[in-house]
Design a protein around this motif. Structure first.
Motif, mmCIF file in Angstrom:
data_model
loop_
_atom_site.group_PDB
_atom_site.id
_atom_site.type_symbol
_atom_site.label_atom_id
_atom_site.label_comp_id
_atom_site.label_asym_id
_atom_site.label_seq_id
_atom_site.Cartn_x
_atom_site.Cartn_y
_atom_site.Cartn_z
ATOM 1 N N GLY A 141 33.042 5.484 22.217
ATOM 2 C CA GLY A 141 31.999 4.479 22.088
ATOM 3 C C GLY A 141 30.701 4.961 21.478
ATOM 4 N N ASP A 179 28.674 1.783 21.909
ATOM 5 C CA ASP A 179 29.386 0.517 21.746
ATOM 6 C C ASP A 179 30.189 0.184 23.003
ATOM 7 N N THR A 202 31.607 -6.575 19.800
ATOM 8 C CA THR A 202 31.259 -5.264 20.345
ATOM 9 C C THR A 202 29.750 -5.186 20.583
ATOM 10 N N TYR A 237 26.268 -3.445 21.797
ATOM 11 C CA TYR A 237 25.836 -2.053 21.739
ATOM 12 C C TYR A 237 24.391 -1.926 22.196
ATOM 13 N N SER A 284 28.237 -6.450 17.254
ATOM 14 C CA SER A 284 28.874 -6.400 15.938
ATOM 15 C C SER A 284 30.174 -7.186 15.961
ATOM 16 N N ASP A 312 26.603 -7.122 11.830
ATOM 17 C CA ASP A 312 25.812 -6.656 12.967
ATOM 18 C C ASP A 312 24.608 -7.586 13.160
#
Length: 225
Positions: free
Chosen positions: A80, A119, A126, A128, A161, A171
């Motif tokens: 990640g 992430d 995803t 983050y 994202s 993103d």
């Protein structure tokens, strides 16, 4: 917070030393809008005559909405984690500054960051979080004259994202940036508040910070085990 930022930068350098085969490289471009900001303005006056006490004060200023653009190159190192180098440029107008009769000030800022991001894979999206530290500049244009300074900068980031295909990811992010502080010192200054104090040293600093929303396009460059 500053200790955390320096630790993040050290981690970025450590990850960058890993073998290239262990990472997926990417490049990203960002464009965004600074939705709000503020600048802390501190002033002080120290008379040369030690019989008079120094004077100091602080006021707040507003940074109006503006634009932000940037580009980054980095790598996903696994578990990640991502590390990247990022460059950012921004421009804003200054709003009101308390108790000061100033207007028409344009604020420009630029910075290079070393970022560490984490992430949270959740299928098609995803989320983050991340942080970065670096070096930057702040420029204030006032009635055709410019004042400029450089220094340490830092930021925190969050967003999500969305993969479009195997190469392109979109993103959407938010960031808070502490930009470079502008500082100046002037000798042999007389002030109106206490003319009996005579000349002295005047110091002024402006510490700006902005919030920004960005949209980016991330392109996978290959690599990986």
């Amino acid at each position: 917070m500053k200790k955390f930022m320096f630790a993040a930068a050290a981690s970025a350098l450590a990850f960058a030393a890993m073998p290239a085969a262990a990472a997926d490289w990417y490049a990203q471009v960002n464009a965004g809008y600074t939705v709000s900001g503020d600048a802390d303005v501190d002033a002080s006056f120290t008379p040369d005559d030690t019989d008079f006490d120094p004077m100091s004060g602080s006021v707040g200023g507003d940074i109006d909405n503006g634009f932000l653009v940037g580009a980054a190159a980095g790598m996903a190192v696994g578990n990640g984690l991502r590390v990247e180098a990022e460059g950012v440029l921004g421009s804003n107008d200054m709003g009101d500054i308390e108790d000061l009769d100033l207007s028409g000030i344009e604020y420009k800022h630029a910075a290079l960051f070393a970022n560490v991001l984490y992430d949270f894979p959740m299928g098609g999206v995803t989320p983050y979080i991340g942080a970065g530290i670096g070096y930057g500049s702040s420029t204030f244009d006032i009635d055709g004259d410019s004042v400029h300074d450089q220094g340490t900068v830092w930021q925190i980031k969050a967003g999500a994202s969305f993969p479009v295909n195997d190469t392109l990811t979109v993103d959407i992010g938010y960031r808070y940036m502490e930009a470079a502080k502008w500082e100046a010192s002037m000798d042999d200054v007389d002030i109106d508040d206490d003319p009996d104090a005579g000349p002295g040293t005047a110091r002024l600093s402006v510490d700006p910070a902005v919030h920004a929303l960005t949209v980016g396009a991330r392109f996978k460059l290959g690599g990986g085990a």
